[in-house]
Scaffold this motif. Structure first.
Motif, PDB file in Angstrom:
ATOM      1  N   ILE A 188      48.690  53.120  60.375  1.00  0.00           N
ATOM      2  CA  ILE A 188      47.598  52.566  59.581  1.00  0.00           C
ATOM      3  C   ILE A 188      46.367  53.464  59.756  1.00  0.00           C
ATOM      4  CG2 ILE A 188      46.138  50.567  59.148  1.00  0.00           C
ATOM      5  CD1 ILE A 188      49.085  50.117  58.534  1.00  0.00           C
ATOM      6  N   LYS A 240      46.367  56.392  57.805  1.00  0.00           N
ATOM      7  CA  LYS A 240      46.811  57.627  57.151  1.00  0.00           C
ATOM      8  C   LYS A 240      47.068  57.356  55.675  1.00  0.00           C
ATOM      9  CE  LYS A 240      48.694  60.258  61.051  1.00  0.00           C
ATOM     10  NZ  LYS A 240      49.898  60.941  61.607  1.00  0.00           N
ATOM     11  N   ALA A 241      48.292  56.960  55.334  1.00  0.00           N
ATOM     12  CA  ALA A 241      48.618  56.708  53.936  1.00  0.00           C
ATOM     13  C   ALA A 241      47.817  55.536  53.374  1.00  0.00           C
ATOM     14  CB  ALA A 241      50.122  56.444  53.778  1.00  0.00           C
ATOM     15  N   PHE A 242      47.633  54.516  54.172  1.00  0.00           N
ATOM     16  CA  PHE A 242      46.827  53.379  53.763  1.00  0.00           C
ATOM     17  C   PHE A 242      46.213  52.742  55.002  1.00  0.00           C
ATOM     18  CE2 PHE A 242      51.201  51.924  54.203  1.00  0.00           C
ATOM     19  CZ  PHE A 242      51.080  50.827  55.026  1.00  0.00           C
ATOM     20  N   GLY A 243      45.202  51.900  54.762  1.00  0.00           N
ATOM     21  CA  GLY A 243      44.486  51.306  55.886  1.00  0.00           C
ATOM     22  C   GLY A 243      44.350  49.806  55.765  1.00  0.00           C
ATOM     23  N   GLU A 265      42.011  48.065  54.393  1.00  0.00           N
ATOM     24  CA  GLU A 265      41.595  47.613  53.065  1.00  0.00           C
ATOM     25  C   GLU A 265      42.798  47.313  52.185  1.00  0.00           C
ATOM     26  OE1 GLU A 265      38.583  46.922  52.601  1.00  0.00           O
ATOM     27  OE2 GLU A 265      37.694  47.955  54.308  1.00  0.00           O
ATOM     28  N   GLU A 266      43.803  48.188  52.252  1.00  0.00           N
ATOM     29  CA  GLU A 266      45.012  48.000  51.443  1.00  0.00           C
ATOM     30  C   GLU A 266      45.828  46.802  51.919  1.00  0.00           C
ATOM     31  OE1 GLU A 266      43.301  51.704  50.504  1.00  0.00           O
ATOM     32  OE2 GLU A 266      43.931  51.001  52.487  1.00  0.00           O
ATOM     33  N   ARG A 276      44.155  43.918  50.412  1.00  0.00           N
ATOM     34  CA  ARG A 276      44.431  43.961  48.971  1.00  0.00           C
ATOM     35  C   ARG A 276      45.790  43.361  48.641  1.00  0.00           C
ATOM     36  NH1 ARG A 276      46.185  49.654  47.104  1.00  0.00           N
ATOM     37  NH2 ARG A 276      48.029  48.829  48.180  1.00  0.00           N
ATOM     38  N   ASP A 277      46.767  43.627  49.541  1.00  0.00           N
ATOM     39  CA  ASP A 277      48.142  43.198  49.281  1.00  0.00           C
ATOM     40  C   ASP A 277      48.450  41.791  49.783  1.00  0.00           C
ATOM     41  OD1 ASP A 277      48.549  45.589  48.039  1.00  0.00           O
ATOM     42  OD2 ASP A 277      49.646  46.514  49.709  1.00  0.00           O
ATOM     43  N   GLN A 285      38.775  54.455  60.898  1.00  0.00           N
ATOM     44  CA  GLN A 285      38.945  54.452  59.447  1.00  0.00           C
ATOM     45  C   GLN A 285      38.688  53.084  58.810  1.00  0.00           C
ATOM     46  OE1 GLN A 285      39.713  57.213  57.489  1.00  0.00           O
ATOM     47  NE2 GLN A 285      39.405  58.362  59.368  1.00  0.00           N
ATOM     48  N   THR A 286      38.384  52.079  59.612  1.00  0.00           N
ATOM     49  CA  THR A 286      38.185  50.724  59.084  1.00  0.00           C
ATOM     50  C   THR A 286      36.704  50.413  58.984  1.00  0.00           C
ATOM     51  OG1 THR A 286      40.267  49.985  60.066  1.00  0.00           O
ATOM     52  CG2 THR A 286      38.696  48.290  59.416  1.00  0.00           C
TER      53      THR A 286
END
Length: 408
Positions: free
Chosen positions: A181, A183-186, A188-189, A192-193, A346-347
């Motif tokens: 978590i 890298k490709a997504f964090g 936030e994603e 979102r999901d 990254q958050t």
């Protein structure tokens, strides 16, 4: 073995004021558990252990029992304490083998657990049992974190860790491997999901460097990396280990078992940091301890150390000008670890402290709503039982938070 465990359990005095329990970081109900066991209720005793600490069987093997439960046993005042760890292991391993999955009805609420070490395993089990739809995100190809990649097989068989993966799947936990978590997504994603809460338990897997000359040389390695896959390393005939915590002891014992003949553990002060039990094992297996030595420079031939002077509290108060080269084929640095904090940095809205660890409130919540953290990523390199204890409490906090969210 069963007879020995029963005989040992019968030595328990069932104290009204159980100091053994006070010495346990996760407050294991020791006398009650032993009473249930002796009354023929081994499953009830096992459930008691598991409900209090899902990692009970692990802790029975890797905890510093001499300083915790057994070290507080009243029988130890004038004789040998009750071997609580042996009793706990027998009961908890039996329960894990025969465990029937118990969980509340599914509530459809998605929870993300980042990391599958002691913190992640504890939280995922607790949240799944409460009925949540749990997904674990693991950066490696197997679960376990430090349990699989940081503790040698001779201390904690990997088969035990495998049992936890099977248990998690039985509880309906989904596991996504090879996902970091940040890298490709964090985070936030994840929100979102449809994930309503995120638990961070990524541990402290990056070694802390000495920051001295020669540290980048080819024969210099880090203990946490070595323990992850020791078979890829060639250490030669002699090894210097810098540091004296439990990681250093595991490195020493692993290297000796893999054929390194001369293993020296160099300690900056006049006192080791590891548990007495682990230090004794390392010493009896062949490790040599050299105290009051601070590394100054690493060379192709070994390490240059300066002598130190300590006060009565074992603190280094002086680094002298007296230096010597101690030769070795390889050098292993084991002074501590820091968080692999990609997710932390990254958050948005997530605060970290000067050590790079997640800042949390007393209940395990972070500065970002819906994000929680526990284990070593919060406290630094600690013990398995401490990670389990904090994670159990954080799971309850997450449950309360999710129950108070407005319905969609």
């Amino acid at each position: 073995m069963a007879h020995n465990v029963i005989a040992e359990a019968k030595r328990c005095l069932n104290c009204k004021n159980p100091t053994c329990r006070k010495g346990c970081p996760i407050n294991t109900p020791i006398p009650t558990m032993i009473s249930e066991f002796l009354n023929g209720n081994i499953r009830e005793a096992g459930k008691m252990l598991f409900d209090n600490n899902p990692l009970s069987v692990v802790c029975s093997l890797v905890c510093n029992h001499a300083n915790q439960c057994q070290g507080h046993c009243v029988r130890g005042i004038k004789g040998e304490p009750v071997q609580i760890s042996t009793i706990e292991h027998f009961i908890s391993s039996n329960y894990l083998d025969c465990l029937g999955v118990e969980k509340a009805p599914a509530n459809g609420i998605k929870v993300a657990v980042v990391g599958s070490g002691p913190a992640g395993i504890t939280i995922s089990i607790k949240m799944a049992q409460l009925g949540y739809d749990v997904t674990v995100f693991e950066s490696k190809t197997r679960i376990g974190g430090v349990l699989r990649y940081g503790i040698p097989e001779f201390r904690l068989p990997k088969a035990i860790v495998d049992k936890y993966e099977k248990l998690m799947r039985k509880l309906g936990v989904k596991i996504k491997f090879n996902v970091t978590i940040g890298k490709a997504f964090g985070v936030e994603e994840l929100f979102r999901d449809g994930f309503k809460a995120v638990s961070i338990g990524t541990g402290v897997t990056w070694p802390i460097a000495l920051n001295i000359k020669g540290e980048t040389l080819g024969h210099v390695h880090y203990g946490v990396h070595y323990l992850e896959k020791p078979d890829v390393y060639y250490l030669g005939e002699s090894l210097i280990i810098i540091g004296a915590g439990n990681v250093a002891m595991d490195v020493a014992r692993t290297a000796l078992r893999r054929g390194v003949r001369d293993v020296k553990i160099l300690v900056r002060s006049d006192m080791y940091a590891a548990s007495t039990e682990e230090k004794d094992y390392a010493e009896i297996e062949g490790a040599q301890f050299v105290y009051n030595k601070q590394p100054v420079e690493i060379t192709d031939d070994g390490v240059i150390f300066a002598e130190t002077v300590c006060d009565e509290n074992h603190n280094v108060i002086q680094v002298t000008d007296k230096q010597e080269l101690i030769k070795a084929d390889s050098v292993m640095i084991c002074i501590s670890q820091r968080p692999s904090n990609l997710i932390l940095t990254q958050t948005a809205g997530l605060e970290i402290n000067e050590r790079g660890l997640a800042k949390i409130n007393e209940d395990g919540s972070t500065s970002r709503a819906g994000v929680f953290a526990s284990g070593d990523v919060v406290r630094g390199a600690k013990t398995v039982v401490e990670a389990a204890e904090t994670s159990k409490r954080v799971a309850m906090t997450m449950d309360a938070y999710l129950k108070n969210l407005p319905k969609d």
